[in-house]
Enzyme design. Structure first.
Site, PDB file in Angstrom:
ATOM      1  N   ARG A  19       0.831  -1.217   0.000  1.00 26.10           N
ATOM      2  CA  ARG A  19       0.000   0.000   0.000  1.00 26.10           C
ATOM      3  C   ARG A  19       0.862   1.262   0.000  1.00 26.10           C
ATOM      4  O   ARG A  19       0.334   2.379  -0.009  1.00 26.10           O
ATOM      5  CB  ARG A  19      -0.896   0.023   1.248  1.00 26.10           C
ATOM      6  CG  ARG A  19      -1.873  -1.119   1.318  1.00 26.10           C
ATOM      7  CD  ARG A  19      -3.043  -0.896   0.384  1.00 26.10           C
ATOM      8  NE  ARG A  19      -3.896  -2.070   0.340  1.00 26.10           N
ATOM      9  CZ  ARG A  19      -5.045  -2.117  -0.317  1.00 26.10           C
ATOM     10  NH1 ARG A  19      -5.469  -1.073  -1.004  1.00 26.10           N
ATOM     11  NH2 ARG A  19      -5.766  -3.208  -0.317  1.00 26.10           N
ATOM     12  N   LYS A  69      15.427  -6.352   3.865  1.00 28.10           N
ATOM     13  CA  LYS A  69      15.770  -5.349   4.886  1.00 28.10           C
ATOM     14  C   LYS A  69      17.182  -5.524   5.453  1.00 28.10           C
ATOM     15  O   LYS A  69      17.850  -4.547   5.782  1.00 28.10           O
ATOM     16  CB  LYS A  69      14.735  -5.357   6.015  1.00 28.10           C
ATOM     17  CG  LYS A  69      13.380  -4.782   5.605  1.00 28.10           C
ATOM     18  CD  LYS A  69      12.429  -4.715   6.783  1.00 28.10           C
ATOM     19  CE  LYS A  69      11.072  -4.173   6.339  1.00 28.10           C
ATOM     20  NZ  LYS A  69      10.132  -4.013   7.462  1.00 28.10           N
ATOM     21  N   THR A 156      11.317 -19.589  19.917  1.00 27.31           N
ATOM     22  CA  THR A 156      12.725 -19.987  20.058  1.00 27.31           C
ATOM     23  C   THR A 156      13.358 -19.026  21.069  1.00 27.31           C
ATOM     24  O   THR A 156      13.721 -17.891  20.727  1.00 27.31           O
ATOM     25  CB  THR A 156      13.448 -19.896  18.696  1.00 27.31           C
ATOM     26  OG1 THR A 156      12.657 -20.564  17.711  1.00 27.31           O
ATOM     27  CG2 THR A 156      14.834 -20.503  18.752  1.00 27.31           C
ATOM     28  N   ALA A 158      16.141 -18.695  22.585  1.00 26.20           N
ATOM     29  CA  ALA A 158      17.501 -18.168  22.383  1.00 26.20           C
ATOM     30  C   ALA A 158      17.486 -16.878  21.551  1.00 26.20           C
ATOM     31  O   ALA A 158      18.291 -15.975  21.780  1.00 26.20           O
ATOM     32  CB  ALA A 158      18.371 -19.221  21.704  1.00 26.20           C
TER      33      ALA A 158
HETATM   34  P1  ATR Z   1       9.448 -11.039  10.615  1.00 24.95           P
HETATM   35  O1  ATR Z   1      10.429 -10.295   9.778  1.00 24.95           O
HETATM   36  O2  ATR Z   1       8.022 -10.891  10.189  1.00 24.95           O
HETATM   37  O3  ATR Z   1       9.633 -10.798  12.083  1.00 24.95           O
HETATM   38  P2  ATR Z   1      10.747 -13.570  11.020  1.00 24.95           P
HETATM   39  O4  ATR Z   1      12.078 -12.923  11.237  1.00 24.95           O
HETATM   40  O5  ATR Z   1      10.684 -14.854  10.243  1.00 24.95           O
HETATM   41  O6  ATR Z   1       9.727 -12.592  10.314  1.00 24.95           O
HETATM   42  O7  ATR Z   1      10.094 -13.802  12.477  1.00 24.95           O
HETATM   43  C1  ATR Z   1       8.871 -14.413  12.652  1.00 24.95           C
HETATM   44  C2  ATR Z   1       8.536 -14.444  14.142  1.00 24.95           C
HETATM   45  O8  ATR Z   1       7.286 -15.136  14.326  1.00 24.95           O
HETATM   46  C3  ATR Z   1       9.556 -15.188  14.985  1.00 24.95           C
HETATM   47  O9  ATR Z   1       9.593 -14.613  16.272  1.00 24.95           O
HETATM   48  C4  ATR Z   1       8.973 -16.605  15.024  1.00 24.95           C
HETATM   49  O10 ATR Z   1       9.391 -17.394  16.090  1.00 24.95           O
HETATM   50  P3  ATR Z   1      10.769 -18.268  15.952  1.00 24.95           P
HETATM   51  O11 ATR Z   1      11.873 -17.295  16.183  1.00 24.95           O
HETATM   52  O12 ATR Z   1      10.655 -19.296  17.013  1.00 24.95           O
HETATM   53  O13 ATR Z   1      10.764 -18.844  14.550  1.00 24.95           O
HETATM   54  C5  ATR Z   1       7.506 -16.247  15.193  1.00 24.95           C
HETATM   55  N1  ATR Z   1       6.616 -17.349  14.793  1.00 24.95           N
HETATM   56  C6  ATR Z   1       6.395 -17.809  13.538  1.00 24.95           C
HETATM   57  N2  ATR Z   1       5.478 -18.803  13.556  1.00 24.95           N
HETATM   58  C7  ATR Z   1       5.124 -18.988  14.859  1.00 24.95           C
HETATM   59  C8  ATR Z   1       4.212 -19.868  15.533  1.00 24.95           C
HETATM   60  N3  ATR Z   1       3.484 -20.762  14.865  1.00 24.95           N
HETATM   61  N4  ATR Z   1       4.107 -19.749  16.880  1.00 24.95           N
HETATM   62  C9  ATR Z   1       4.842 -18.837  17.554  1.00 24.95           C
HETATM   63  N5  ATR Z   1       5.708 -17.978  16.978  1.00 24.95           N
HETATM   64  C10 ATR Z   1       5.847 -18.048  15.653  1.00 24.95           C
END
Ligand code: ATR
Length: 288
Positions: A19, A69, A156, A158
């Site tokens: 957008r 990014k 996650t 960590a």
């Molecule tokens: P973005 O740039 O949108 O932040 P990303 O760097 O891939 O995309 O991060 C996605 C976030 O959503 C992460 O915090 C991820 O958790 P992990 O670090 O454990 O991967 C979180 N996330 C994605 N799917 C999830 C789910 N089903 N339940 C909980 N957290 C989720």
């Protein structure tokens, strides 16, 4: 005499849904500036070339979205402190001395929460769900607002710990209690409740449950999803069902664009008006 507009664009892949061209066209109209702003679908292996070509053709700057990014931050010849902390940039400014990178995502969410929603962050308890790029982009600006406490929780654990470590110095500077908690600790202690809960996870995209127990909400807490449209709906429904005030990320989108526009043009567009117009447009589109 023809007046060639100053050229900007948003580079991403995919980018068709963006957008940003609509938002920046409204900013230009409302501030009386001669600006063009297009979508640029950039090949996954061609980001740096695309930026340099656009600058060589006279482009003045660009926004950067998924998945570029991090590359934008690396490619720049100078960068703001916000970019250094987040490791990611969403705004590039082309100048005589090179390419400057900034990250306006955090400024955008802060502006939307404090100005548009009217909820102060200073002195408040804030929960950040997620520790990916979206969370990283916002954390520095949130800390600068001096909340009392900012807790990061992530599937996650960590990654939450790393994000907290990266921001420890800034948190100390602003006297913010910044910590990472795991899901078990969060759910196991009913004292872990917050004034503001920000969903920066992608959990709804995979149809997963909201990654937090309802005990994190207080009556009247602000529950904020960085996404908007159908992707934000599960989190917003969950928040409303548990007595919180729910808000999607459409205002963050408009406010981060306004911050980019201000960096490029040195002028602040009427973002609240454009947000109201965009919300009305999306409602009309959804009804058809
Ligand atoms: P973005 O740039 O949108 O932040 P990303 O760097 O891939 O995309 O991060 C996605 C976030 O959503 C992460 O915090 C991820 O958790 P992990 O670090 O454990 O991967 C979180 N996330 C994605 N799917 C999830 C789910 N089903 N339940 C909980 N957290 C989720």
């Amino acid at each position: 005499m023809t007046n060639t507009p100053d050229a900007y664009c948003v580079m991403g892949n995919p980018v068709a849904h963006s957008r940003s061209p609509w938002i920046h066209a409204r900013f230009a109209e409302l501030t009386g500036q001669s600006v063009s702003y297009d979508r640029a679908l950039v090949p996954l292996d061609g980001f740096a070339d695309h930026v340099r070509e656009f600058a060589a053709r006279g482009g003045k700057g660009c926004n950067v979205t998924v998945p570029f990014k991090l590359q934008a931050a690396e490619l720049a010849t100078s960068a703001s402190e916000r970019v250094r902390l987040a490791g990611a940039a969403n705004t590039l400014v082309f100048g005589a001395n090179g390419i400057h990178a900034d990250n306006t995502d955090g400024l955008g969410i802060v502006a939307d929460i404090t100005r548009n929603a009217g909820v102060p962050i200073a002195g408040r308890d804030v929960l950040m769900l997620g520790a990916g790029g979206a969370a990283a982009g916002a954390l520095g600006s949130l800390l600068e607002q001096k909340p009392r406490r900012l807790v990061v929780v992530n599937r996650t654990h960590a990654k939450a710990q790393t994000l907290v470590q990266q921001h420890a110095e800034l948190a100390a500077l602003h006297r913010v209690e910044l910590l990472a908690l795991d899901h078990k600790s969060l759910a196991g202690d009913l004292n872990h409740n917050f004034d503001i809960i920000i969903n920066a996870t992608a959990s709804s995209l995979s149809g997963a449950e909201v990654p937090a127990p309802p005990s994190v909400l207080r009556a009247g807490s602000l529950a904020y999803d960085m996404m908007y449209g159908p992707a934000a709906q599960p989190f917003l429904d969950w928040a409303r069902n548990h007595g919180a005030v729910a808000r999607d990320g459409l205002g963050m989108l408009v406010e981060q664009a306004a911050e980019s526009y201000a960096l490029w043009r040195g002028i602040r567009p009427p973002s609240a008006r454009v947000l109201a117009e965009l919300r009305a447009l999306l409602l009309t589109e959804a009804a058809h």
